[in-house]
Design an enzyme around this catalytic site. Sequence first.
Site, PDB file in Angstrom:
ATOM      1  N   CYS A   8       0.855  -1.189   0.000  1.00 51.05           N
ATOM      2  CA  CYS A   8       0.000   0.000   0.000  1.00 51.05           C
ATOM      3  C   CYS A   8       0.888   1.236   0.000  1.00 51.05           C
ATOM      4  O   CYS A   8       2.104   1.133  -0.118  1.00 51.05           O
ATOM      5  CB  CYS A   8      -0.986   0.000   1.168  1.00 51.05           C
ATOM      6  SG  CYS A   8      -0.268   0.239   2.787  1.00 51.05           S
ATOM      7  N   CYS A  80      -4.305  -0.511  -2.312  1.00 47.11           N
ATOM      8  CA  CYS A  80      -4.779   0.851  -2.526  1.00 47.11           C
ATOM      9  C   CYS A  80      -4.436   1.260  -3.953  1.00 47.11           C
ATOM     10  O   CYS A  80      -3.514   0.704  -4.565  1.00 47.11           O
ATOM     11  CB  CYS A  80      -4.200   1.823  -1.516  1.00 47.11           C
ATOM     12  SG  CYS A  80      -2.453   2.188  -1.733  1.00 47.11           S
ATOM     13  N   CYS A  87       3.165   0.666  -8.418  1.00 41.51           N
ATOM     14  CA  CYS A  87       3.806  -0.579  -7.994  1.00 41.51           C
ATOM     15  C   CYS A  87       5.120  -0.787  -8.749  1.00 41.51           C
ATOM     16  O   CYS A  87       5.139  -0.742  -9.980  1.00 41.51           O
ATOM     17  CB  CYS A  87       2.870  -1.759  -8.240  1.00 41.51           C
ATOM     18  SG  CYS A  87       3.526  -3.343  -7.672  1.00 41.51           S
TER      19      CYS A  87
END
Length: 112
Positions: A8, A80, A87
């Site tokens: 997250c 999230c 990412c």
Amino acid sequence: MKNILFLCTGNSCRSQMAEGWGRKIWGEKYNFFSAGIKKHGMNDLAVEVMKNHGVDISSHQSNVVEEIEDKEFDIVFTVCSDAHETCPIIPGAKIIHVGFDDPPQLTKKLSN
């Protein structure tokens, strides 16, 4: 055993809670980790809520992905939208997005 990462934004609440539940429920079958894109520190309310449900995450630390790069992950759950959109590339890992609202932001909305 497969390594599973929960990712997250700040690794303070959602990913920490997911790691805690993963370890409690499937800890004998998988290795669970959590990290963030940034380091925000642990959320005290998350620690308290998890403790109330029999899951101790008080010894967890807020990590960023670079601090656990020595691990090879089979699955990365982004929890999230920010983490999903930013990412980092994690070779060999299957990325699955399961977005959850930010608990600290939800508590602010409830108190207004």
